[in-house]
Design an enzyme around this catalytic site. Structure first.
Site, PDB file in Angstrom:
ATOM      1  N   PRO A   2     -22.038  25.034  -1.672  1.00  0.00           N
ATOM      2  CA  PRO A   2     -21.599  26.097  -0.588  1.00  0.00           C
ATOM      3  C   PRO A   2     -21.916  25.977   0.606  1.00  0.00           C
ATOM      4  CG  PRO A   2     -22.155  26.939  -3.201  1.00  0.00           C
ATOM      5  CD  PRO A   2     -22.400  25.246  -2.911  1.00  0.00           C
ATOM      6  N   GLU A   3     -21.324  26.715   1.628  1.00  0.00           N
ATOM      7  CA  GLU A   3     -21.979  26.601   2.811  1.00  0.00           C
ATOM      8  C   GLU A   3     -22.310  27.994   3.361  1.00  0.00           C
ATOM      9  OE1 GLU A   3     -19.813  24.071   5.459  1.00  0.00           O
ATOM     10  OE2 GLU A   3     -19.013  23.004   3.686  1.00  0.00           O
ATOM     11  N   LYS A  51     -28.469  27.805   2.996  1.00  0.00           N
ATOM     12  CA  LYS A  51     -27.818  27.568   1.859  1.00  0.00           C
ATOM     13  C   LYS A  51     -28.889  28.351   0.736  1.00  0.00           C
ATOM     14  CE  LYS A  51     -25.197  23.789   2.994  1.00  0.00           C
ATOM     15  NZ  LYS A  51     -24.704  22.312   2.767  1.00  0.00           N
ATOM     16  N   ARG A 240     -22.111  12.254   1.863  1.00  0.00           N
ATOM     17  CA  ARG A 240     -21.354  13.149   1.951  1.00  0.00           C
ATOM     18  C   ARG A 240     -19.839  12.807   2.575  1.00  0.00           C
ATOM     19  NH1 ARG A 240     -24.385  14.814  -1.283  1.00  0.00           N
ATOM     20  NH2 ARG A 240     -25.515  16.916  -1.145  1.00  0.00           N
TER      21      ARG A 240
END
Length: 252
Positions: A2-3, A51, A240
């Site tokens: 999640p950002e 985060k 990523r």
């Protein structure tokens, strides 16, 4: 993972369910916090930083949680919530009108509110904070100035600026037509790049917005029609995916 926009929505959801209310039930199903009882404590509110989520109580304590890749907080109206006994529920906070379940949380601890810096002090400025554009952006730009790493990696580095993940890294770079592996110190206008990412993320806080490039590998670029590609930023095990257009975002 999640950002920043997701964390802001989560914080707002927790506030709507619990802020200003005393807990009637509280369970922390986490080895280091299992003996801590928050029942009776009033929730002052939840703050998102990067985060991380910081849920503060009236006794000077903070519940610190991190969602990692798969975690979430879900709220339910009423005194009980479906799935309370699920083994993936790591935290249960129940007020008089709603229940919040922390599911698959990646991090959980309770600390004094004055000690919050011990869990977020290593992070860079949160790009979504109100004071970021004027007071904190210069600090971020100073870190960019001499950084030889690829731009995508610097955007993802939470110690430089907190909040960006793979989605808004890709979207900001696409919006500015920047090749993701351009050395950060060679980006001609890093301030505009960072602020573009901030603006895109901010627009997504009320409700998620569709991606223009992230997750669209092989699909046509909306600008030039070329197939969107996917590369990799950072080294294992922290690599990523980075989605980009190989025509619109060429090396300069």
């Amino acid at each position: 993972m999640p950002e920043g926009d997701v964390l802001r929505r989560t914080a707002a959801t927790l506030d709507a369910a619990l802020a200003g209310r005393a807990l009637v039930r509280a369970e922390l199903r986490w080895p280091d916090a299992a003996g801590i009882d928050l029942t009776g404590r009033t929730v002052l509110g939840t703050r998102a930083y990067g985060k991380h989520l910081l849920t503060r109580f009236d006794d000077g304590r903070t519940l610190h949680t991190h969602l990692r890749m798969d975690g979430s907080w879900r709220t339910y109206r009423g005194r009980r919530a479906p799935g309370e006994a699920d083994p993936f529920v790591r935290a249960l906070l129940a007020g008089p009108e709603a229940v919040a379940l922390g599911i698959r949380l990646g991090m959980l601890d309770v600390l004094r509110t004055v000690d919050e810096h011990t869990v977020i002090g290593h992070l860079g400025p949160d790009v979504l904070d109100d004071d970021f554009p004027v007071e904190r952006l210069p600090e971020v730009l100073a870190r960019w100035a001499q950084d030889p790493r690829p731009t995508a990696e610097v955007l993802l580095d939470q110690t430089v600026q907190a909040g960006f993940g793979t989605i808004w890294t890709a979207e900001a770079l696409f919006a500015r037509r920047l090749w993701p592996w351009t050395p950060a110190r060679d980006v001609p206008d890093p301030a505009t790049l960072v602020m573009t990412g901030r603006e895109l993320m901010s627009r997504s806080i009320p409700r998620p917005r569709p991606s223009r490039v992230h997750g669209r590998e092989g699909l046509p670029c909306e600008r030039c029609g070329s197939p969107v590609a996917c590369g990799t930023a950072r080294k294992p095990p922290m690599e990523r995916p980075v989605f980009y257009c190989p025509v619109c975002q060429t090396a300069r």
